[in-house]
Design a protein around this motif. Sequence first.
Motif, mmCIF file in Angstrom:
data_model
loop_
_atom_site.group_PDB
_atom_site.id
_atom_site.type_symbol
_atom_site.label_atom_id
_atom_site.label_comp_id
_atom_site.label_asym_id
_atom_site.label_seq_id
_atom_site.Cartn_x
_atom_site.Cartn_y
_atom_site.Cartn_z
ATOM 1 N N ASP A 22 -18.388 4.318 2.735
ATOM 2 C CA ASP A 22 -18.469 2.888 2.385
ATOM 3 C C ASP A 22 -17.310 2.498 1.465
ATOM 4 O O ASP A 22 -16.734 1.414 1.597
ATOM 5 C CB ASP A 22 -19.792 2.566 1.687
ATOM 6 C CG ASP A 22 -20.969 2.482 2.659
ATOM 7 O OD1 ASP A 22 -20.724 2.443 3.888
ATOM 8 O OD2 ASP A 22 -22.118 2.464 2.184
ATOM 9 N N HIS A 23 -16.957 3.394 0.543
ATOM 10 C CA HIS A 23 -15.854 3.099 -0.382
ATOM 11 C C HIS A 23 -14.513 3.078 0.368
ATOM 12 O O HIS A 23 -13.662 2.220 0.094
ATOM 13 C CB HIS A 23 -15.811 4.113 -1.529
ATOM 14 C CG HIS A 23 -14.824 3.753 -2.583
ATOM 15 N ND1 HIS A 23 -14.940 2.625 -3.362
ATOM 16 C CD2 HIS A 23 -13.653 4.344 -2.957
ATOM 17 C CE1 HIS A 23 -13.907 2.536 -4.189
ATOM 18 N NE2 HIS A 23 -13.113 3.579 -3.960
ATOM 19 N N ILE A 24 -14.332 4.003 1.304
ATOM 20 C CA ILE A 24 -13.110 3.993 2.116
ATOM 21 C C ILE A 24 -13.012 2.673 2.883
ATOM 22 O O ILE A 24 -11.952 2.037 2.915
ATOM 23 C CB ILE A 24 -13.070 5.193 3.093
ATOM 24 C CG1 ILE A 24 -12.838 6.502 2.325
ATOM 25 C CG2 ILE A 24 -11.985 5.001 4.160
ATOM 26 C CD1 ILE A 24 -12.996 7.757 3.154
ATOM 27 N N ILE A 25 -14.115 2.257 3.496
ATOM 28 C CA ILE A 25 -14.120 1.002 4.265
ATOM 29 C C ILE A 25 -13.823 -0.183 3.343
ATOM 30 O O ILE A 25 -13.073 -1.094 3.710
ATOM 31 C CB ILE A 25 -15.458 0.835 5.008
ATOM 32 C CG1 ILE A 25 -15.592 1.925 6.084
ATOM 33 C CG2 ILE A 25 -15.576 -0.563 5.638
ATOM 34 C CD1 ILE A 25 -16.961 2.041 6.708
ATOM 35 N N VAL A 67 0.849 -1.193 0.000
ATOM 36 C CA VAL A 67 0.000 0.000 0.000
ATOM 37 C C VAL A 67 0.888 1.247 0.000
ATOM 38 O O VAL A 67 1.922 1.286 0.674
ATOM 39 C CB VAL A 67 -0.939 0.000 1.231
ATOM 40 C CG1 VAL A 67 -1.652 1.331 1.381
ATOM 41 C CG2 VAL A 67 -1.939 -1.130 1.139
ATOM 42 N N LYS A 68 0.484 2.253 -0.754
ATOM 43 C CA LYS A 68 1.204 3.530 -0.791
ATOM 44 C C LYS A 68 0.490 4.496 0.168
ATOM 45 O O LYS A 68 -0.583 5.008 -0.162
ATOM 46 C CB LYS A 68 1.223 4.090 -2.214
ATOM 47 C CG LYS A 68 1.990 3.192 -3.177
ATOM 48 C CD LYS A 68 1.899 3.701 -4.593
ATOM 49 C CE LYS A 68 2.669 2.772 -5.523
ATOM 50 N NZ LYS A 68 2.408 3.074 -6.923
ATOM 51 N N PRO A 69 1.066 4.745 1.349
ATOM 52 C CA PRO A 69 0.383 5.552 2.375
ATOM 53 C C PRO A 69 -0.062 6.936 1.920
ATOM 54 O O PRO A 69 -1.196 7.343 2.194
ATOM 55 C CB PRO A 69 1.417 5.640 3.501
ATOM 56 C CG PRO A 69 2.225 4.386 3.338
ATOM 57 C CD PRO A 69 2.324 4.185 1.845
ATOM 58 N N GLU A 70 0.814 7.670 1.216
ATOM 59 C CA GLU A 70 0.452 9.032 0.790
ATOM 60 C C GLU A 70 -0.676 9.022 -0.229
ATOM 61 O O GLU A 70 -1.552 9.884 -0.209
ATOM 62 C CB GLU A 70 1.674 9.766 0.227
ATOM 63 C CG GLU A 70 2.698 10.180 1.256
ATOM 64 C CD GLU A 70 3.653 9.064 1.672
ATOM 65 O OE1 GLU A 70 3.610 7.980 1.046
ATOM 66 O OE2 GLU A 70 4.420 9.281 2.619
ATOM 67 N N GLN A 71 -0.634 8.047 -1.124
ATOM 68 C CA GLN A 71 -1.699 7.940 -2.128
ATOM 69 C C GLN A 71 -3.033 7.626 -1.464
ATOM 70 O O GLN A 71 -4.052 8.249 -1.775
ATOM 71 C CB GLN A 71 -1.350 6.850 -3.145
ATOM 72 C CG GLN A 71 -2.378 6.716 -4.256
ATOM 73 C CD GLN A 71 -1.972 5.663 -5.288
ATOM 74 O OE1 GLN A 71 -0.791 5.390 -5.469
ATOM 75 N NE2 GLN A 71 -2.944 5.089 -5.940
ATOM 76 N N PHE A 72 -3.021 6.677 -0.530
ATOM 77 C CA PHE A 72 -4.252 6.337 0.180
ATOM 78 C C PHE A 72 -4.766 7.560 0.950
ATOM 79 O O PHE A 72 -5.970 7.837 0.963
ATOM 80 C CB PHE A 72 -4.044 5.161 1.143
ATOM 81 C CG PHE A 72 -5.269 4.862 1.950
ATOM 82 C CD1 PHE A 72 -6.324 4.141 1.401
ATOM 83 C CD2 PHE A 72 -5.401 5.342 3.248
ATOM 84 C CE1 PHE A 72 -7.484 3.896 2.132
ATOM 85 C CE2 PHE A 72 -6.558 5.104 3.989
ATOM 86 C CZ PHE A 72 -7.600 4.375 3.427
ATOM 87 N N ALA A 73 -3.855 8.304 1.589
ATOM 88 C CA ALA A 73 -4.260 9.475 2.375
ATOM 89 C C ALA A 73 -4.935 10.522 1.493
ATOM 90 O O ALA A 73 -5.954 11.112 1.883
ATOM 91 C CB ALA A 73 -3.047 10.075 3.083
ATOM 92 N N SER A 74 -4.406 10.746 0.279
ATOM 93 C CA SER A 74 -5.027 11.710 -0.638
ATOM 94 C C SER A 74 -6.438 11.279 -1.029
ATOM 95 O O SER A 74 -7.359 12.092 -1.057
ATOM 96 C CB SER A 74 -4.181 11.871 -1.907
ATOM 97 O OG SER A 74 -2.978 12.500 -1.626
ATOM 98 N N VAL A 75 -6.588 9.999 -1.329
ATOM 99 C CA VAL A 75 -7.908 9.467 -1.699
ATOM 100 C C VAL A 75 -8.861 9.573 -0.512
ATOM 101 O O VAL A 75 -10.021 9.995 -0.653
ATOM 102 C CB VAL A 75 -7.778 8.004 -2.197
ATOM 103 C CG1 VAL A 75 -9.150 7.358 -2.367
ATOM 104 C CG2 VAL A 75 -6.999 7.956 -3.503
ATOM 105 N N PHE A 76 -8.381 9.221 0.677
ATOM 106 C CA PHE A 76 -9.182 9.278 1.902
ATOM 107 C C PHE A 76 -9.736 10.689 2.119
ATOM 108 O O PHE A 76 -10.943 10.881 2.277
ATOM 109 C CB PHE A 76 -8.303 8.849 3.083
ATOM 110 C CG PHE A 76 -8.984 8.809 4.422
ATOM 111 C CD1 PHE A 76 -9.406 7.603 4.954
ATOM 112 C CD2 PHE A 76 -9.174 9.966 5.176
ATOM 113 C CE1 PHE A 76 -10.017 7.550 6.207
ATOM 114 C CE2 PHE A 76 -9.785 9.929 6.413
ATOM 115 C CZ PHE A 76 -10.217 8.712 6.931
ATOM 116 N N VAL A 77 -8.836 11.672 2.107
ATOM 117 C CA VAL A 77 -9.240 13.063 2.358
ATOM 118 C C VAL A 77 -10.184 13.560 1.263
ATOM 119 O O VAL A 77 -11.186 14.222 1.538
ATOM 120 C CB VAL A 77 -7.997 13.974 2.497
ATOM 121 C CG1 VAL A 77 -8.397 15.445 2.522
ATOM 122 C CG2 VAL A 77 -7.219 13.616 3.752
#
Length: 197
Positions: free
Chosen positions: A185-188, A151-161
């Motif tokens: 729901d998509h984040i989960i 998993v790419k943490p920064e990429q996930f964080a951008s999508v999350f926010v």
Amino acid sequence: MSKAEETKNYIIEQAAPIFNMHGYKGTTMSQLTKAINMTKGAIYGNFKDKDEIAIAAFDYNFAEISGKIRNVVLSKGNACEKLIAFANFYLDEFAIISRKGGCPILNAAIDSDNVHPPLKERVAQAIKDWTNTVSQIVYSGIKRKQINKNVKPEQFASVFVSLIEGGMMLSKVTGNTIHLSRNIDHIIYLVNTELRL
């Protein structure tokens, strides 16, 4: 705390919801004097101008919501559960956040863009802090073997926010939380299918 600091904090606490509700341009000094119950001169005895009050109000609003999120996240042990609790916070608190004018980051981002450079810088820093918090949860989860190492943490964080802010905006404008609910729901789904080991 000195009397001057107490007065300054009082002004910020009273001004914060006004700025969040009406925006920087939409907030008038008459609204502030009425909410704070002080004269314009007394307010400006503590702040040099409206810009300084707006920035302090944003910092207050952001700190308030960040503190609540921190408590929710710290109540979970597993990194994936922390991320899910983080996302669910916005749906659980949507009614309260909406009554206070909405997400302070989203409001200030729209309000300050091209109009109030110092406030825009503060919002950009808040977004950076937010994405850093999410990516640090992911990094910690990888280290503790709770999250997939690919998993790419920064990429996930951008999508999350982006999903949270987009869902908040759509739900606030339409008065329907379905948009925020779908995004959460998509984040989960991402947490459970791509992150979780």
